[in-house]
Design a protein around this motif. Structure first.
Motif, PDB file in Angstrom:
ATOM      1  N   LEU A  91      30.245  30.739  53.105  1.00 41.96           N
ATOM      2  CA  LEU A  91      29.220  30.100  53.495  1.00 41.96           C
ATOM      3  C   LEU A  91      27.559  29.349  53.146  1.00 41.96           C
ATOM      4  O   LEU A  91      27.408  28.680  53.308  1.00 41.96           O
ATOM      5  CB  LEU A  91      29.196  31.338  54.506  1.00 41.96           C
ATOM      6  N   THR A  92      27.064  30.635  52.471  1.00 38.79           N
ATOM      7  CA  THR A  92      25.688  29.444  51.741  1.00 38.79           C
ATOM      8  C   THR A  92      26.108  28.178  50.776  1.00 38.79           C
ATOM      9  O   THR A  92      24.611  27.775  51.030  1.00 38.79           O
ATOM     10  CB  THR A  92      24.864  31.074  51.180  1.00 38.79           C
ATOM     11  N   GLU A  93      26.807  28.783  50.010  1.00 37.40           N
ATOM     12  CA  GLU A  93      26.803  27.606  49.062  1.00 37.40           C
ATOM     13  C   GLU A  93      27.879  25.956  50.135  1.00 37.40           C
ATOM     14  O   GLU A  93      26.964  25.192  49.898  1.00 37.40           O
ATOM     15  CB  GLU A  93      28.061  27.521  48.177  1.00 37.40           C
ATOM     16  N   ARG A  94      28.311  26.445  51.495  1.00 39.47           N
ATOM     17  CA  ARG A  94      28.664  25.460  52.086  1.00 39.47           C
ATOM     18  C   ARG A  94      27.307  24.544  52.966  1.00 39.47           C
ATOM     19  O   ARG A  94      27.149  23.748  53.357  1.00 39.47           O
ATOM     20  CB  ARG A  94      29.821  25.575  53.154  1.00 39.47           C
ATOM     21  N   LEU A  95      26.552  25.770  53.598  1.00 40.97           N
ATOM     22  CA  LEU A  95      25.508  25.511  54.429  1.00 40.97           C
ATOM     23  C   LEU A  95      24.645  24.463  53.325  1.00 40.97           C
ATOM     24  O   LEU A  95      23.905  23.601  53.722  1.00 40.97           O
ATOM     25  CB  LEU A  95      25.056  26.414  54.396  1.00 40.97           C
ATOM     26  N   ALA A  96      24.581  24.970  51.973  1.00 41.82           N
ATOM     27  CA  ALA A  96      23.303  23.837  51.142  1.00 41.82           C
ATOM     28  C   ALA A  96      24.461  22.543  50.694  1.00 41.82           C
ATOM     29  O   ALA A  96      23.388  21.997  50.125  1.00 41.82           O
ATOM     30  CB  ALA A  96      23.642  24.679  49.814  1.00 41.82           C
ATOM     31  N   GLN A  97      25.942  22.608  50.855  1.00 40.29           N
ATOM     32  CA  GLN A  97      26.329  21.114  50.275  1.00 40.29           C
ATOM     33  C   GLN A  97      26.164  20.544  51.418  1.00 40.29           C
ATOM     34  O   GLN A  97      26.144  19.501  51.658  1.00 40.29           O
ATOM     35  CB  GLN A  97      27.532  21.959  50.589  1.00 40.29           C
ATOM     36  N   LEU A  98      26.363  21.123  52.809  1.00 41.23           N
ATOM     37  CA  LEU A  98      26.235  19.802  54.415  1.00 41.23           C
ATOM     38  C   LEU A  98      24.770  19.869  54.353  1.00 41.23           C
ATOM     39  O   LEU A  98      24.251  18.682  54.760  1.00 41.23           O
ATOM     40  CB  LEU A  98      26.201  21.373  55.120  1.00 41.23           C
ATOM     41  N   LEU A  99      23.314  20.394  54.001  1.00 42.71           N
ATOM     42  CA  LEU A  99      22.196  19.632  53.749  1.00 42.71           C
ATOM     43  C   LEU A  99      21.768  17.775  53.278  1.00 42.71           C
ATOM     44  O   LEU A  99      21.791  16.900  53.558  1.00 42.71           O
ATOM     45  CB  LEU A  99      21.325  19.953  53.465  1.00 42.71           C
ATOM     46  N   PRO A 100      22.756  17.767  51.678  1.00 43.76           N
ATOM     47  CA  PRO A 100      22.559  16.501  51.526  1.00 43.76           C
ATOM     48  C   PRO A 100      23.229  15.798  51.772  1.00 43.76           C
ATOM     49  O   PRO A 100      23.420  14.649  51.255  1.00 43.76           O
ATOM     50  CB  PRO A 100      23.005  17.246  49.404  1.00 43.76           C
ATOM     51  N   GLU A 101      24.672  16.268  52.629  1.00 43.92           N
ATOM     52  CA  GLU A 101      25.366  15.099  53.225  1.00 43.92           C
ATOM     53  C   GLU A 101      25.092  14.765  54.052  1.00 43.92           C
ATOM     54  O   GLU A 101      25.310  13.286  54.368  1.00 43.92           O
ATOM     55  CB  GLU A 101      26.624  16.196  53.692  1.00 43.92           C
ATOM     56  N   ILE A 102      24.138  15.214  54.802  1.00 46.40           N
ATOM     57  CA  ILE A 102      23.658  15.153  55.954  1.00 46.40           C
ATOM     58  C   ILE A 102      22.446  13.467  55.418  1.00 46.40           C
ATOM     59  O   ILE A 102      22.538  12.914  55.720  1.00 46.40           O
ATOM     60  CB  ILE A 102      22.412  15.743  57.365  1.00 46.40           C
ATOM     61  N   LEU A 103      21.871  14.523  54.192  1.00 48.58           N
ATOM     62  CA  LEU A 103      20.646  12.770  53.896  1.00 48.58           C
ATOM     63  C   LEU A 103      21.160  11.709  53.323  1.00 48.58           C
ATOM     64  O   LEU A 103      20.640  10.582  53.716  1.00 48.58           O
ATOM     65  CB  LEU A 103      20.243  13.967  52.668  1.00 48.58           C
ATOM     66  N   ALA A 104      22.582  12.143  52.575  1.00 46.66           N
ATOM     67  CA  ALA A 104      23.711  11.204  52.264  1.00 46.66           C
ATOM     68  C   ALA A 104      23.550  10.223  53.059  1.00 46.66           C
ATOM     69  O   ALA A 104      23.785   8.561  52.895  1.00 46.66           O
ATOM     70  CB  ALA A 104      23.914  11.409  51.142  1.00 46.66           C
ATOM     71  N   ALA A 105      23.813  10.967  54.376  1.00 50.95           N
ATOM     72  CA  ALA A 105      24.591   9.751  55.960  1.00 50.95           C
ATOM     73  C   ALA A 105      23.658   8.711  56.537  1.00 50.95           C
ATOM     74  O   ALA A 105      23.784   7.716  56.550  1.00 50.95           O
ATOM     75  CB  ALA A 105      25.050  10.939  56.061  1.00 50.95           C
ATOM     76  N   GLY A 106      22.515   8.771  55.715  1.00 48.23           N
ATOM     77  CA  GLY A 106      20.919   8.315  56.549  1.00 48.23           C
ATOM     78  C   GLY A 106      20.904   6.975  55.307  1.00 48.23           C
ATOM     79  O   GLY A 106      20.587   5.911  56.028  1.00 48.23           O
ATOM     80  N   GLN A 107      21.478   7.485  54.388  1.00 43.51           N
ATOM     81  CA  GLN A 107      21.175   6.323  53.004  1.00 43.51           C
ATOM     82  C   GLN A 107      22.654   5.563  53.100  1.00 43.51           C
ATOM     83  O   GLN A 107      22.724   4.275  51.845  1.00 43.51           O
ATOM     84  CB  GLN A 107      20.765   6.479  51.901  1.00 43.51           C
ATOM     85  N   GLU A 108      24.169   5.080  53.553  1.00 40.74           N
ATOM     86  CA  GLU A 108      25.283   5.010  53.831  1.00 40.74           C
ATOM     87  C   GLU A 108      24.989   4.129  53.938  1.00 40.74           C
ATOM     88  O   GLU A 108      24.679   2.523  54.704  1.00 40.74           O
ATOM     89  CB  GLU A 108      26.017   5.575  54.183  1.00 40.74           C
ATOM     90  N   PRO A 109      25.445   2.970  52.570  1.00 42.32           N
ATOM     91  CA  PRO A 109      25.203   1.531  52.931  1.00 42.32           C
ATOM     92  C   PRO A 109      25.934   0.673  53.944  1.00 42.32           C
ATOM     93  O   PRO A 109      27.459   1.034  54.166  1.00 42.32           O
ATOM     94  CB  PRO A 109      25.899   0.332  51.690  1.00 42.32           C
ATOM     95  N   ASP A 110      25.191  -0.147  54.352  1.00 47.72           N
ATOM     96  CA  ASP A 110      26.822  -0.925  55.930  1.00 47.72           C
ATOM     97  C   ASP A 110      27.410  -0.339  57.005  1.00 47.72           C
ATOM     98  O   ASP A 110      28.259   0.057  57.137  1.00 47.72           O
ATOM     99  CB  ASP A 110      28.029  -1.120  55.478  1.00 47.72           C
TER     100      ASP A 110
END
Length: 983
Positions: free
Chosen positions: A88-107
């Protein structure tokens, strides 16, 4: 099977034992989720949930205790399956970069981003809650995770919007790989977000600024419109409910002058505002401000520019009283009765989270100018710094820190049940037991004991904060009231205390000492009053309408039969003195009751007053005791008036102090009316029968209408009712000494009831009655036979009469007949109503009301466009056309009706907005009606009343509140147009 496959590595440590409310339901829920896992081919999850293990038991209990978590498991079972490979701790740590990356997803489209954010946030929310309940994350870790999640979501949305503006040519970002840098768009997180102390179902407070000179901005003159539009889109991305849920409710009302400023404000305009017009509450709010997204460097620079405004160099003791008032912490409550656990607000209630936060913030404002280390945002960290600097003792730090995290745990448990933004503990035993189990307690009783102790601990230190602050009484100056001539130094002291007419105050106090009132005739009473006078003057001076408050107290004093008991009580109980001052300064209606009937003040001596909810059983027991020994008809009616007057006052005091909220106050005022009108009916029937006898088979029911029927009465409401009766078909006349025909019998009986309830006596009026909602209105008989009522409602009634009937509720009379009337009303409402006609008639009626009774101003909450009438009409139309979710009872209250609107009538976000609007209007209306006998004059609001309104809405000043009302009314008006006018 490996250790990973059993799920033992999910949390990285052993999970806490969690006890469900219902073992069978917990097992059934696990079975359901296991079936779902099998359908989705999540084999390891299916095996786990179908087997016997500590983790499976924990999950079953969690899903049983929290319907929200159960729904999350059904919606995102893959989130649990993922934990077999990624703890769980690792998954939560992964989710934040995934969320941030969604904001810069092209197109990427805005709709796609909204879906991604909602799904990622939903998974994170789910996992954060599980970790909290499992005991592997403490409250400090949980609030940090929630705040980090909010940061990431806001930042992703901001990055997306900046890149979108860049691609469309509206901005030229210096580095599109880092959209926020030098963009000029400043987004500050405020409150708990700023402090990284977000609660589980919190909204997020943001303030948005922009720098027109930033490199990214192409045209400074267009920047205001551009960033206002971007901010509006930001709110929509984060807040709008879709089929995938929502991200975070977003609140922008903490910005400068929200009623008249755009959503995004130029930096220079903001700095000028804060330095020239900024309020103390805004200084306090800025303690927690933190750049969370956009141009972080510009946000940091903006806060640096604000430093001299927020952190004054001098010891700002003078600001305490102002901030204390603005923050709505009106009473220290020290020693005033027990604290109720059921229904207690852990945030705003006595001994709650807000008191700890305010304890810290006040001392930060006083000393932060001189000691930069006291400028931190986090509450508990600042308790430590205050101890280091010698402002508080280590034991105070330890006690408040422990209670802060305990109360945050309680707050999270409350909100985890259904992901609702509430801070109130449940009012029922099962609900309290649920919270206790979530927190690891064996029982609700065990939790209640610890919870009460926690609140009292906080309350003790909170009260001591103000005792420890410089007190006026320590160096108050002269207070001399002997002789006939005003002492110049005393006049100066009184003026400094806040009195505008010190000479008049001197004259009043001299009259007390001369023994001109019965309460001050004895030497001992005058001596006690002399000792009490400095505290009285301090307390009344702090009401900000000191002269008026003290003059009302003088009126109160003039009516007292004796004074020693009261003066001694006030000396030994400062909280009562503060409460009395609040009533005198903020609530003319309540002060008038005390002045006319000082005996109602006796009710405040009840030690259980604040801890017992004034529900129907509580009021009925007290009424029965109060009426004992009253055999004569007139004596019963007088006692009913006395009882109702005292209980209205005591319900009002509970509302005034925050012991109950507006909804519970409405129910209490309504229950009181049910009981006292019912008792009056019984007395009238007995007296009437002594002369006219009984009608064979005769039965009576009083149908409560309007706010009585919906259990939303206020302190100043009149009572709408219809009297219905039935009798044997062959009954010709009553069997008494002076027999009457049945129709005439019940007409006369109703007239006697009206007189018994409404006629003024030496003890006043019980209630003003309104019978105009009966069939045929004022033209028809005052009593209606049930057959005539049925026939009229089925064949002749207008749409508005059926709308009114949606709030009908039998409140008194013969039990079996009342049940029959209730069934009849339900059947009438369940008839097949012409949907188009209902909505058309309602829209026309609303237009007629708007034309014939235009609202006075924004504060005419009933009549204003988008006000209470619009909400009532929406709920009533929905009820008549079958758009209310079924439940255990019919929704007679507007709030119940709005909460149960069906999905095919409106979406969840619209429903939530309608409910929030009605909750706002109800809170404000209850307090205004409690405090004022007339309408609220915006230019002459008693400051104490303003504080009460702000405390009830948790807003910082009247300007912000008015902006909120205006925004809410506009939203409701738009919904009314869609749901009713254009349906």
């Amino acid at each position: 099977m490996s250790r990973a496959d059993t799920g033992e590595g999910w949390f990285g440590t052993k999970v806490a034992t969690l006890k469900p409310l219902d073992e069978d339901h917990a097992a059934e829920t696990l079975h359901d989720v296991a079936d779902l896992a099998r359908e989705r081919e999540l084999t390891r999850l299916e095996a786990l949930l179908s087997g016997q293990s500590a983790l499976a038991s924990f999950l079953g209990a969690a899903f049983n205790l929290s319907p929200f978590l159960r729904d999350c498991a059904r919606r995102w079972p893959h989130a649990l399956e993922t934990l077999f490979d990624t703890p769980l701790t690792e998954r939560l740590a992964q989710l934040l970069p995934e969320i941030l990356a969604a904001g810069q997803e092209p197109d990427q489209s805005e709709a796609a981003l909204m879906r991604t954010l909602r799904e990622k946030k939903g998974e994170a929310h789910f996992l954060i809650a599980l970790a909290d309940l499992a005991g592997v994350a403490d409250a400090h870790m949980t609030v940090g995770r929630l705040s980090g999640l909010a940061d990431a979501c806001v930042r992703a949305a901001i990055d997306f919007l900046l890149l979108d503006a860049h691609r469309s040519g509206k901005l030229t970002l210096p580095d599109p790989a880092k959209p926020g840098e030098r963009s000029g768009w400043i987004v500050l997180g405020m409150g708990k977000l700023g402090a990284r102390e977000l609660n589980f179902s919190s909204d997020i407070d943001l303030i948005v600024f922009f720098d027109p000179k930033a490199p990214a901005i192409k045209d400074p003159y267009d920047a205001s419109d551009l960033f206002a539009r971007l901010t509006r889109r930001l709110v929509r991305i984060l807040q709008d409910r879709t089929e995938h849920g929502y991200v975070f409710r977003t609140d922008l009302r903490l910005r400068p002058d929200p009623g008249s400023t755009p959503l995004a404000i130029p930096v220079m305009a903001a700095l000028i505002y804060y330095e020239s017009r900024g309020q103390n509450w805004e200084r306090a709010a800025m303690i927690k401000a933190r750049p969370v997204a956009g141009d972080l460097a510009a946000g940091t620079e903006f806060l640096r520019e604000l430093t001299p405004y927020v952190w004054r160099k001098y010891m700002d003791f003078a600001a305490i009283a102002d901030v204390h008032s603005i923050k709505r912490q009106i009473h220290a409550h020290k020693g005033h009765g027990e604290v109720a656990v059921k229904g207690h607000n852990v945030k705003l209630g006595r001994g709650g989270i807000r008191e700890i936060e305010f304890f810290v913030q006040t001392q930060q404002l006083i000393a932060g100018g001189r000691f930069p280390e006291l400028r931190g945002r986090e509450t508990v960290a600042m308790l430590g710094e205050l101890t280091q600097r010698g402002w508080i003792m280590a034991d105070v730090r330890d006690a408040l820190a422990a209670q802060y995290w305990f109360l945050r745990d309680v707050e999270h448990a409350i909100q985890m049940v259904a992901d609702e933004q509430t801070h109130n503990l449940p009012e029922d035993d099962e609900g309290l037991e649920r919270i206790a189990h979530m927190l690891g307690f064996e029982s609700g009783e065990a939790f209640a004991t610890v919870f009460r102790k926690s609140l009292l601990e906080v309350e003790k230190h909170y009260a001591a904060l103000f005792e420890a602050a410089p007190q006026l009484s320590q160096g108050v100056g002269n207070l001399v009231f002997t002789g006939d001539v005003d002492d110049p130094d005393t006049l100066e002291t009184l003026a400094r205390l806040g009195f505008e007419r010190p000479s008049d105050i001197c004259r009043v106090i001299r009259s007390w000492h001369f023994g001109r009132y019965r309460a001050t005739q004895s030497a001992e009473a005058r001596e006690r009053l002399t000792e009490l006078t400095p505290a009285l003057l301090e307390t009344f001076g702090s009401t900000r309408r000191a002269d008026e408050a003290l003059m009302r107290f003088d009126e109160f004093l003039s009516g007292l039969p004796a004074g020693i008991q009261l003066f001694s009580l006030l000396q030994s109980n400062p909280a009562l003195l503060g409460l009395l001052a609040t009533i005198m300064g903020a609530a003319p209606r309540l002060s008038a009751i005390i002045t006319r009937r000082p005996h109602v003040f006796d009710g405040l001596l009840d030690p259980g007053l604040m801890s017992e909810l004034p529900n129907k059983a509580y009021l009925a027991a007290r009424l029965e005791a109060f009426l004992q020994g009253a055999d004569l008809y007139e004596e019963k009616l007088d006692r009913l008036r006395i009882f109702a007057s005292e209980q209205k006052f005591l319900i009002g005091v509970r509302l005034l102090t925050g012991a109950i909220d507006a909804v519970r106050a409405g129910k209490a005022f309504s229950d009181l009316a049910d009981l006292t009108i019912g008792a009056a009916l019984e007395a009238v029937q007995a007296e009437f029968a002594s002369r006219h006898g009984q009608v064979a088979g005769g039965e009576v029911a009083i149908l409560g209408m309007g706010k009585l029927g919906s259990r939303e009465l206020t302190a100043g409401s009149d009572v709408d009712l219809i009297l219905l009766y039935t009798h044997d078909e062959d009954a010709d006349e009553s069997d008494g000494e002076k027999p009457l025909a049945p129709s005439y019998y019940y007409t006369r009986l109703t007239q006697r009831l009206i007189a018994a309830v409404s006629a003024p006596t030496a003890e006043g009026v019980l209630y003003e009655l309104d019978l105009r909602l009966r069939p045929s209105g004022n033209k028809g008989p005052v009593a209606t036979h049930i057959d005539a009522f049925r026939k009229y409602q089925r064949e002749e009634a207008w749409t508005w009469e059926h709308m009114a009937l949606t709030r009908a509720r039998p409140v008194a009379g013969d039990g079996a007949f009342m049940a029959k009337v209730e069934r009849d009303v339900a059947e009438i409402l369940a008839m097949d109503h012409d949907r188009a006609k209902v909505f058309k008639d309602a829209a026309e009626m609303r237009a007629t009301i708007a034309e014939e009774k235009p609202p006075r101003d924004l504060w005419d909450l009933k009549l204003v466009s988008g006000g209470q009438i619009d909400l009532e009409f929406i709920a009533q139309c929905a009820r008549l056309t079958g758009h209310i979710e079924p439940g255990e009872w019919p929704p007679t209250s507007t709030l119940d009706g709005l909460e149960r609107l069906t999905a095919d009538f409106c979406d969840a976000q619209t429903r939530d907005e309608l409910v929030a609007a009605y909750d706002l209007y109800l809170s404000l209306t209850q307090i205004i009606r409690l405090c004022l006998t007339g309408e609220l004059d915006r230019d002459d609001v008693p400051p104490g009343l303003a504080d009460l309104l702000l405390r009830a809405t948790d807003l910082p000043d009247l300007g912000v509140l008015e902006a909120h009302i205006k925004e809410t009314a506009s939203r409701v008006e738009a919904h009314f147009q869609v749901l009713v006018a254009n349906a």
